[in-house]
Write a protein that holds these residues in place. Structure first.
Motif, PDB file in Angstrom:
ATOM      1  N   THR A 103       3.500  64.494  66.519  1.00 35.58           N
ATOM      2  CA  THR A 103       3.537  63.036  66.500  1.00 35.58           C
ATOM      3  C   THR A 103       3.129  62.527  67.865  1.00 35.58           C
ATOM      4  O   THR A 103       2.992  63.307  68.821  1.00 35.58           O
ATOM      5  N   LEU A 104       2.937  61.235  67.973  1.00 36.77           N
ATOM      6  CA  LEU A 104       2.675  60.575  69.250  1.00 36.77           C
ATOM      7  C   LEU A 104       3.833  59.619  69.501  1.00 36.77           C
ATOM      8  O   LEU A 104       3.963  58.592  68.827  1.00 36.77           O
ATOM      9  N   ASN A 116       2.113  54.466  66.349  1.00 35.15           N
ATOM     10  CA  ASN A 116       1.185  55.592  66.507  1.00 35.15           C
ATOM     11  C   ASN A 116       0.214  55.794  65.351  1.00 35.15           C
ATOM     12  O   ASN A 116      -0.620  56.701  65.396  1.00 35.15           O
ATOM     13  N   SER A 133       2.334  61.688  73.552  1.00 40.69           N
ATOM     14  CA  SER A 133       2.668  60.268  73.665  1.00 40.69           C
ATOM     15  C   SER A 133       1.410  59.438  73.446  1.00 40.69           C
ATOM     16  O   SER A 133       0.286  59.932  73.620  1.00 40.69           O
ATOM     17  N   ILE A 134       1.605  58.183  73.083  1.00 41.11           N
ATOM     18  CA  ILE A 134       0.468  57.300  72.817  1.00 41.11           C
ATOM     19  C   ILE A 134      -0.318  56.993  74.086  1.00 41.11           C
ATOM     20  O   ILE A 134      -1.417  56.430  74.016  1.00 41.11           O
ATOM     21  N   CYS A 191       4.471  59.444  61.223  1.00 41.62           N
ATOM     22  CA  CYS A 191       3.733  58.192  61.460  1.00 41.62           C
ATOM     23  C   CYS A 191       4.646  56.964  61.506  1.00 41.62           C
ATOM     24  O   CYS A 191       5.478  56.751  60.615  1.00 41.62           O
TER      25      CYS A 191
END
Length: 580
Positions: A7-8, A67, A39-40, A63
């Protein structure tokens, strides 16, 4: 079969509880499951290269609104270079329009809707054994250019079947420099129409023995901070108190952040909270609005006067960090009414005020009712309100600027005395007017478009006071200096501020800290330290006596600021003039 869960996150220090649960639940399957979080703020090309190097057979993304767009870009690009990798998406941002997403993005193979632990494991087992997916509940998937949506999966009744994802090893390793997230329950007793929790009825709990075992692991390993993601931690007060009592009895150094409903607090619970150790708990309380008709419009029960009384008690106790939330853009609350909500919350003086803006999330009831209230909102995530029948976009812009200043000045905690002085003595307990005027001052001078050092913020606030309330400029400048030295271990004032210190101030400081009787009486924690070592963490500044004692006069008095070695903020202030 190699499975990568990723994930971000919004920030590097955040961690994903969802991925941790998924890995722990799927750990005993005939496949290797790995977690990798980004991270984003990271470069997407580097993220893609890193994922490619891991060569996953199955790549699964968690999600959310913050992100989803970079994830969709990663999915599209990754599929071009790894067409055989099966790509799975899950999480709240893809659970409510899964068929549309699969139609729009042909590189997505499977979407998991709702709770993912059981579903993901069944999907991975089917992929591993080359079975079809038609019997797996809770998924929407693509097969031979067609899209299929299977029935929803029932909620997990016994949450204890999900293994604790944390261990002594990963707390000291993978999660060492991250915020640890935890939950004791799923669901919420309320049905606020702007929240996705309203789509799931009821609250389910992990068993108390399980919760206590998990919490003991955190506390024994001295995890710095644990954030509970329970939507309303105290919805079952007897249970909540038992958990908190267990924490108080066993805690060593961990701080626990909880979202609570203040209106649910009984007098017995308040009496208990009054006695908990200082700094052990932080409460986030969603006020959202102080107007009953506004809360009713979003299916949220509320009695502001009752809630206010309980919040005031919590703040008065002084042992729990209090964070209050407001939401701008709720149905029925215009600019004037929001101003009243802001003033009511602000005048309680919590540690943090979060001025948020309504987001019309996919799947939320308020999104389906958007036409009724004339909502216009961002087409893309985070679907934030632009205007409605009650607030114009111009008014939203004003509130956004106030929010930015609130973060810089109020929520930083570095201007407490100055802001309280202005609100009480100048703005007659109408703080919204202060922030509205201050935001206009910044906008007229283009300050919102500039980056500012912390030291510069003091000068900008002083300039505002001089322009708007010139007759109070000198008094405000003295309080600003006091705030500055409280929050900065510094030996010089910011530009445009004048010190009253006489010559030889350094010698005066050394004379104090060389005096062993002074150290033993006023700074016992520093006994045995050399004057040179102590000097690094003290500062002496002459200020008007009234700055720390309203009843005192204008006579200058030497004030010793004693700084915490870690936070670099003053933990003690000693009026040397009273003891010399």
């Amino acid at each position: 079969m190699k499975v990568l869960l990723t994930t971000l996150n919004a920030k590097y220090i955040h961690s994903s509880l969802a991925l941790a649960y998924l890995k722990s639940y799927c750990a005993k399957g005939p496949f290797a499951v790995e977690i990798k979080e980004y991270s984003i703020n990271e470069n997407l090309e580097k993220i893609m290269m890193d994922i490619f190097d891991k060569k996953p057979d199955v790549l699964a993304f968690s999600c959310y609104i913050w992100n989803i767009e970079p994830i969709l870009q990663l999915v599209s690009d990754f599929k071009k270079v790894a067409p055989d990798t099966i790509i799975i998406l899950g999480g709240p941002e893809v659970s409510f329009d899964s068929e549309q997403l699969l139609s729009q993005y042909e590189d997505i193979d499977i979407i998991i809707r709702g709770e993912g632990e059981i579903t993901l494991k069944e999907v991975l087992e089917a992929i591993y054994s080359r079975q079809d997916l038609k019997g797996i509940k809770g998924i929407t998937y693509r097969w031979q250019d067609k899209i299929y949506q299977n029935p929803d999966r029932e909620l997990i009744k016994n949450l204890d079947i999900i293994p604790n994802p944390y261990s002594e090893e990963n707390l000291k390793g993978y999660y060492r420099n991250k915020i640890v997230y935890y939950e004791t329950s799923r669901g919420c007793p309320f049905n606020c129409s702007y929240c996705l929790s309203s789509t799931i009825k009821g609250v389910r709990y992990f068993s108390l023995p399980r919760v206590k075992k998990d919490l003991l692991l955190f506390m024994q390993n001295k995890v710095p901070e644990v954030k509970f993601v329970d939507r309303t931690f105290n919805c079952h007060e007897k249970r909540a108190r038992e958990i908190m009592e267990f924490i108080v009895e066993n805690n060593l150094a961990t701080r626990f952040h909880l979202e609570i409903g203040a209106e649910l607090l009984s007098e017995e619970m308040l009496d208990f909270l009054k006695k908990v150790p200082r700094g052990m708990f932080a409460f986030e309380i969603g006020v959202q609005s102080v107007h009953d008709h506004v809360l009713r419009a979003v299916n949220r029960p509320g009695n502001w006067e009752e809630m206010k009384g309980k919040i005031r008690k919590l703040i008065a106790y002084g042992n729990i960090h209090i964070h209050l939330d407001l939401i701008a853009g709720l149905p029925g609350e215009n600019y004037s009414l929001f101003q009243h909500s802001f003033n009511e919350v602000y005048n309680l003086y919590p540690d943090v005020i979060q001025l948020g803006f309504l987001k019309l999330l996919k799947g939320s009831p308020i999104r389906t009712q958007s036409r009724e209230h004339g909502y216009k909102f961002n087409f893309r995530p985070p679907y934030q309100v632009l205007e409605n029948n009650y607030l114009s976009f111009a008014e939203i812009v004003k509130l956004k600027r106030i929010e930015e200043l609130l973060e810089l000045y109020y929520n930083s905690g570095s201007f407490k005395n100055t802001l309280r002085y202005l609100v009480k003595e100048v703005y007659e307990d109408k703080p919204f007017t202060l922030w509205e005027e201050f935001a206009l001052f910044w906008e007229d001078r283009g300050y919102f478009a500039m980056a500012h050092k912390k030291e510069t913020l003091y000068g900008l606030l002083r300039s505002f006071i001089e322009k708007e309330k010139g007759f109070l400029a000198e008094q405000a400048a003295e309080i600003l200096k006091y705030d500055y030295f409280l929050n900065h271990r510094a030996y010089m004032l910011p530009p445009d501020f004048t010190s009253h210190n006489p010559q030889g101030i350094s010698e005066m400081v050394y004379e104090l800290i060389r005096d062993s009787s002074f150290i033993d009486r006023y700074l016992p924690d520093w006994s045995g330290k050399s004057p040179r070592e102590i000097r690094r963490y003290v500062h002496l500044e002459y200020l008007p006596a009234w700055v720390i004692d309203k009843k005192a006069g204008d006579k200058l008095t030497p004030i010793l600021f004693v700084y915490n070695q870690v936070s670099k903020k003053a933990e003690r202030v000693i009026d040397i003039g009273k003891i010399m």
